[in-house]
Motif scaffolding. Structure first.
Motif, PDB file in Angstrom:
ATOM      1  N   THR A 204     -12.780   6.550 -19.176  1.00 47.92           N
ATOM      2  CA  THR A 204     -12.379   7.459 -18.107  1.00 47.92           C
ATOM      3  C   THR A 204     -11.236   6.839 -17.318  1.00 47.92           C
ATOM      4  O   THR A 204     -11.270   5.640 -17.018  1.00 47.92           O
ATOM      5  CB  THR A 204     -13.553   7.742 -17.146  1.00 47.92           C
ATOM      6  N   VAL A 205     -10.243   7.621 -16.972  1.00 48.15           N
ATOM      7  CA  VAL A 205      -9.133   7.138 -16.143  1.00 48.15           C
ATOM      8  C   VAL A 205      -9.497   7.335 -14.674  1.00 48.15           C
ATOM      9  O   VAL A 205      -9.680   8.460 -14.220  1.00 48.15           O
ATOM     10  CB  VAL A 205      -7.829   7.883 -16.473  1.00 48.15           C
ATOM     11  N   LEU A 206      -9.600   6.223 -13.939  1.00 48.66           N
ATOM     12  CA  LEU A 206      -9.965   6.289 -12.525  1.00 48.66           C
ATOM     13  C   LEU A 206      -8.881   5.735 -11.601  1.00 48.66           C
ATOM     14  O   LEU A 206      -9.033   5.759 -10.390  1.00 48.66           O
ATOM     15  CB  LEU A 206     -11.276   5.525 -12.279  1.00 48.66           C
ATOM     16  N   GLY A 207      -7.790   5.208 -12.171  1.00 48.73           N
ATOM     17  CA  GLY A 207      -6.726   4.664 -11.344  1.00 48.73           C
ATOM     18  C   GLY A 207      -6.854   3.163 -11.164  1.00 48.73           C
ATOM     19  O   GLY A 207      -7.743   2.515 -11.718  1.00 48.73           O
ATOM     20  N   ASN A 208      -5.961   2.623 -10.350  1.00 51.22           N
ATOM     21  CA  ASN A 208      -5.841   1.178 -10.174  1.00 51.22           C
ATOM     22  C   ASN A 208      -6.446   0.744  -8.841  1.00 51.22           C
ATOM     23  O   ASN A 208      -6.003   1.166  -7.774  1.00 51.22           O
ATOM     24  CB  ASN A 208      -4.354   0.788 -10.226  1.00 51.22           C
ATOM     25  N   LEU A 209      -7.458  -0.115  -8.911  1.00 49.45           N
ATOM     26  CA  LEU A 209      -8.131  -0.592  -7.697  1.00 49.45           C
ATOM     27  C   LEU A 209      -7.186  -1.313  -6.746  1.00 49.45           C
ATOM     28  O   LEU A 209      -7.428  -1.369  -5.537  1.00 49.45           O
ATOM     29  CB  LEU A 209      -9.272  -1.540  -8.070  1.00 49.45           C
ATOM     30  N   LYS A 210      -6.114  -1.890  -7.285  1.00 51.25           N
ATOM     31  CA  LYS A 210      -5.229  -2.692  -6.444  1.00 51.25           C
ATOM     32  C   LYS A 210      -4.498  -1.857  -5.395  1.00 51.25           C
ATOM     33  O   LYS A 210      -3.999  -2.398  -4.408  1.00 51.25           O
ATOM     34  CB  LYS A 210      -4.244  -3.470  -7.312  1.00 51.25           C
ATOM     35  N   PHE A 211      -4.444  -0.539  -5.607  1.00 51.85           N
ATOM     36  CA  PHE A 211      -3.846   0.321  -4.584  1.00 51.85           C
ATOM     37  C   PHE A 211      -4.717   0.398  -3.331  1.00 51.85           C
ATOM     38  O   PHE A 211      -4.237   0.779  -2.264  1.00 51.85           O
ATOM     39  CB  PHE A 211      -3.598   1.723  -5.131  1.00 51.85           C
ATOM     40  N   ASP A 212      -5.992   0.052  -3.462  1.00 53.02           N
ATOM     41  CA  ASP A 212      -6.898   0.123  -2.326  1.00 53.02           C
ATOM     42  C   ASP A 212      -7.009  -1.202  -1.574  1.00 53.02           C
ATOM     43  O   ASP A 212      -7.757  -1.308  -0.599  1.00 53.02           O
ATOM     44  CB  ASP A 212      -8.300   0.553  -2.793  1.00 53.02           C
ATOM     45  N   MET A 213      -6.287  -2.215  -2.026  1.00 53.50           N
ATOM     46  CA  MET A 213      -6.276  -3.489  -1.311  1.00 53.50           C
ATOM     47  C   MET A 213      -5.548  -3.342   0.014  1.00 53.50           C
ATOM     48  O   MET A 213      -4.540  -2.639   0.098  1.00 53.50           O
ATOM     49  CB  MET A 213      -5.573  -4.562  -2.160  1.00 53.50           C
ATOM     50  N   THR A 214      -6.059  -3.987   1.043  1.00 52.26           N
ATOM     51  CA  THR A 214      -5.386  -3.982   2.345  1.00 52.26           C
ATOM     52  C   THR A 214      -5.171  -5.422   2.800  1.00 52.26           C
ATOM     53  O   THR A 214      -6.028  -6.282   2.589  1.00 52.26           O
ATOM     54  CB  THR A 214      -6.210  -3.234   3.404  1.00 52.26           C
ATOM     55  N   THR A 215      -4.029  -5.672   3.404  1.00 54.27           N
ATOM     56  CA  THR A 215      -3.745  -7.000   3.923  1.00 54.27           C
ATOM     57  C   THR A 215      -4.424  -7.164   5.275  1.00 54.27           C
ATOM     58  O   THR A 215      -4.239  -6.330   6.165  1.00 54.27           O
ATOM     59  CB  THR A 215      -2.230  -7.198   4.084  1.00 54.27           C
ATOM     60  N   PRO A 216      -5.232  -8.208   5.462  1.00 52.18           N
ATOM     61  CA  PRO A 216      -5.896  -8.424   6.751  1.00 52.18           C
ATOM     62  C   PRO A 216      -4.881  -8.464   7.895  1.00 52.18           C
ATOM     63  O   PRO A 216      -3.773  -9.002   7.745  1.00 52.18           O
ATOM     64  CB  PRO A 216      -6.591  -9.776   6.573  1.00 52.18           C
ATOM     65  N   ALA A 217      -5.273  -7.909   9.032  1.00 51.89           N
ATOM     66  CA  ALA A 217      -4.369  -7.839  10.185  1.00 51.89           C
ATOM     67  C   ALA A 217      -3.884  -9.213  10.618  1.00 51.89           C
ATOM     68  O   ALA A 217      -2.741  -9.366  11.058  1.00 51.89           O
ATOM     69  CB  ALA A 217      -5.076  -7.133  11.347  1.00 51.89           C
ATOM     70  N   VAL A 218      -4.734 -10.231  10.465  1.00 51.48           N
ATOM     71  CA  VAL A 218      -4.334 -11.575  10.873  1.00 51.48           C
ATOM     72  C   VAL A 218      -3.173 -12.082  10.027  1.00 51.48           C
ATOM     73  O   VAL A 218      -2.282 -12.787  10.532  1.00 51.48           O
ATOM     74  CB  VAL A 218      -5.544 -12.548  10.804  1.00 51.48           C
ATOM     75  N   LEU A 219      -3.147 -11.715   8.732  1.00 51.45           N
ATOM     76  CA  LEU A 219      -2.042 -12.134   7.874  1.00 51.45           C
ATOM     77  C   LEU A 219      -0.763 -11.387   8.220  1.00 51.45           C
ATOM     78  O   LEU A 219       0.329 -11.958   8.201  1.00 51.45           O
ATOM     79  CB  LEU A 219      -2.398 -11.918   6.408  1.00 51.45           C
ATOM     80  N   VAL A 220      -0.892 -10.100   8.511  1.00 49.50           N
ATOM     81  CA  VAL A 220       0.289  -9.320   8.907  1.00 49.50           C
ATOM     82  C   VAL A 220       0.897  -9.903  10.185  1.00 49.50           C
ATOM     83  O   VAL A 220       2.119 -10.099  10.280  1.00 49.50           O
ATOM     84  CB  VAL A 220      -0.085  -7.844   9.117  1.00 49.50           C
ATOM     85  N   ALA A 221       0.043 -10.206  11.158  1.00 49.84           N
ATOM     86  CA  ALA A 221       0.533 -10.777  12.423  1.00 49.84           C
ATOM     87  C   ALA A 221       1.186 -12.136  12.182  1.00 49.84           C
ATOM     88  O   ALA A 221       2.216 -12.461  12.800  1.00 49.84           O
ATOM     89  CB  ALA A 221      -0.623 -10.906  13.411  1.00 49.84           C
ATOM     90  N   ARG A 222       0.601 -12.926  11.296  1.00 53.05           N
ATOM     91  CA  ARG A 222       1.168 -14.243  10.982  1.00 53.05           C
ATOM     92  C   ARG A 222       2.563 -14.092  10.373  1.00 53.05           C
ATOM     93  O   ARG A 222       3.510 -14.783  10.757  1.00 53.05           O
ATOM     94  CB  ARG A 222       0.233 -14.980  10.025  1.00 53.05           C
ATOM     95  N   GLY A 223       2.677 -13.166   9.423  1.00 53.44           N
ATOM     96  CA  GLY A 223       3.970 -12.942   8.791  1.00 53.44           C
ATOM     97  C   GLY A 223       5.014 -12.430   9.765  1.00 53.44           C
ATOM     98  O   GLY A 223       6.185 -12.828   9.716  1.00 53.44           O
ATOM     99  N   GLN A 224       4.603 -11.546  10.660  1.00 49.44           N
ATOM    100  CA  GLN A 224       5.537 -11.014  11.648  1.00 49.44           C
ATOM    101  C   GLN A 224       6.005 -12.113  12.609  1.00 49.44           C
ATOM    102  O   GLN A 224       7.173 -12.127  13.023  1.00 49.44           O
ATOM    103  CB  GLN A 224       4.876  -9.869  12.415  1.00 49.44           C
ATOM    104  N   ALA A 225       5.100 -13.042  12.924  1.00 49.67           N
ATOM    105  CA  ALA A 225       5.484 -14.170  13.777  1.00 49.67           C
ATOM    106  C   ALA A 225       6.505 -15.050  13.064  1.00 49.67           C
ATOM    107  O   ALA A 225       7.477 -15.517  13.668  1.00 49.67           O
ATOM    108  CB  ALA A 225       4.250 -14.979  14.166  1.00 49.67           C
ATOM    109  N   TRP A 226       6.284 -15.282  11.789  1.00 51.19           N
ATOM    110  CA  TRP A 226       7.258 -16.058  11.013  1.00 51.19           C
ATOM    111  C   TRP A 226       8.607 -15.361  10.998  1.00 51.19           C
ATOM    112  O   TRP A 226       9.646 -15.997  11.129  1.00 51.19           O
ATOM    113  CB  TRP A 226       6.747 -16.255   9.587  1.00 51.19           C
ATOM    114  N   ARG A 227       8.572 -14.021  10.803  1.00 57.74           N
ATOM    115  CA  ARG A 227       9.829 -13.277  10.722  1.00 57.74           C
ATOM    116  C   ARG A 227      10.636 -13.430  12.004  1.00 57.74           C
ATOM    117  O   ARG A 227      11.864 -13.617  11.968  1.00 57.74           O
ATOM    118  CB  ARG A 227       9.554 -11.790  10.447  1.00 57.74           C
ATOM    119  N   LEU A 228       9.965 -13.366  13.136  1.00 54.16           N
ATOM    120  CA  LEU A 228      10.648 -13.563  14.409  1.00 54.16           C
ATOM    121  C   LEU A 228      11.229 -14.967  14.502  1.00 54.16           C
ATOM    122  O   LEU A 228      12.333 -15.172  15.020  1.00 54.16           O
ATOM    123  CB  LEU A 228       9.681 -13.316  15.572  1.00 54.16           C
TER     124      LEU A 228
END
Length: 437
Positions: A204-228
């Protein structure tokens, strides 16, 4: 006859496999730990009298473990009465599982594909359902699960044309192996057709689970701090790079003409290569720093009054850390996905797309054929043939703000469009569990 030869080969290979574990432990100590589990010994705890049904999920290494996380979270919610066992083949995968799921799941190594080892594993944990991720097709494991009445599903299944041609050479033997799976849930129609042609039943074709992965907010904030902290300099990331690719990527950076204006975040896929890549950067005279050398408190801070995190003339930041890829994407404006400039078959580009980062990939993406083609068609990714084209594409994207924004918007839309595989898979597994009782 092939089955007997296969089992005999494992007896010959097993001592070599142990020596290889010890050899690899020189760079990554985890390989020397829990060796008994690889032969069906040393498992803990004994759940035979707990009464709680056990759902078993196998994810080889880091990529499969991260893809399995949303599925495991959903299984824990849908089956609160059950325990979940997560098995791996690599220390990096095991460490990632512990970081993502902690004590909510049990964990161990899946034993080598030897009858006595697999039997001991199944007898110890007695799973009511087995889930193996993506490409994990082990003949003995499938046969022993069938004999022990453990329904085994291949989830998020993919089968490249190259892998299909190799497996098809075994003819009826391949059909027997793939036919032993209780269910197969494929990522795409192309994957489903190849798996069915190899003898898999109820695909059965059900799609790719990796599309449902979410990046934890702490990692996003860390990356944004680096970008600044990088200031006004353009930033791009070369993620999950493999042996031999770093030299090509650095050459592309030079060709782009931006080596003194932009910053490259270089993230090797395997931790045992961090020092090797650092030595390459030093040998070629790049001005670089290592993520591991950055003070953790400073790296995670967002106080604008703190001292600068990076030297203003730094050209390359070596991402020698595990589990921070989401942060690296959050810090970048363009991502190149490694494993694709040389014939390794590519790596997952979905996480970069979900982060809204325009993606560049090389010519070799046969392990991620469908998703790569779909991302290109959606305008979220571009393919480059070699380091010269990578350098040119890099310069275009980092200097054309309008184009970069257009691709970023397309990347986010592409990732959002294909979500939902986790929900569909959990429901399909529920039905499989019901039918097997």
């Amino acid at each position: 006859m092939l089955r007997q030869i296969y089992c005999a080969l494992w007896w010959l290979i097993a001592p070599i496999a142990v020596l290889r574990l010890l050899w690899r432990s020189r760079r990554e100590r985890g390989y020397a730990r829990h060796i008994g589990e690889r032969f069906g010994f040393g498992y803990a705890p004994d759940l035979s009298e707990s009464g709680a049904p056990l759902l078993w999920v196998h994810a080889v290494s880091v990529g499969e473990t991260r893809a399995a996380q949303p599925l495991i979270e959903a299984l824990l919610t849908a089956h609160p009465e059950a325990r979940v066992l997560l098995t791996h083949m690599t220390p990096a995968g095991r460490a990632m599982g512990e970081a993502l799921l902690g004590t909510r799941v049990l964990r161990c190594y899946l034993p080598y594909d030897m009858p006595f080892a697999v039997r001991r594993f199944l007898a110890r944990y007695r799973p009511v359902l087995g889930v193996v991720m993506e490409t994990e097709v082990w003949p003995t494991l499938i046969d022993e699960c069938r004999q022990a009445d453990v329904p085994l599903a291949l989830v998020n299944a993919r089968m490249s044309e190259r892998s299909y041609r190799r497996a098809a050479k075994f003819g009826p033997a391949a059909h027997k192996v793939f036919g032993g799976l209780a269910r197969v849930f494929a990522q795409s129609e192309a994957d489903a057709k190849r798996l069915s042609a190899l003898g898999a039943r109820q695909v059965t074709v059900l799609g790719n689970l990796k599309f449902d992965m979410t990046t934890p907010a702490v990692l996003v904030a860390r990356g944004q701090a680096w970008r600044l902290a990088f200031g006004t300099r353009p930033v791009w990331v070369a993620a999950s790079t493999r042996t031999g690719e770093e030299a090509l990527i650095l050459d592309a950076f030079k060709r782009s003409g931006l080596a003194d204006e932009a910053v490259l975040i270089l993230v090797p896929r395997h931790p045992q290569r961090f020092n090797e890549v650092a030595a390459l950067l030093a040998r070629e005279g790049w001005r670089f720093a290592r993520r591991s050398a950055l003070n953790a408190s400073a790296a995670n801070g967002t106080d604008s009054a703190q001292p600068p995190l990076f030297e203003s003339n730094m050209q390359v930041w070596l991402g020698d850390s595990m589990g921070e890829l989401g942060a690296y994407y959050a810090a970048a404006e363009v991502a190149f996905i490694g494993g694709s400039l040389l014939p390794f078959g590519g790596q997952n580009l979905i996480e970069a797309c979900a982060a809204g980062v325009p993606v560049l990939i090389g010519a070799y993406t046969f392990n991620f054929e469908q998703v790569s083609a779909d991302a290109i068609a959606a305008g979220a990714a571009r393919r480059v043939a070699d380091s010269a084209e990578l350098g040119a594409a890099l310069r275009t994207l980092l200097t054309d703000r309008s184009l970069c924004t257009t691709m970023s918007t397309a990347a986010v839309a592409f990732a959002a469009l294909h979500r939902g595989a986790t929900r569909r898979t959990v429901e399909a597994l529920r039905l499989l569990l019901r039918d097997s009782n």
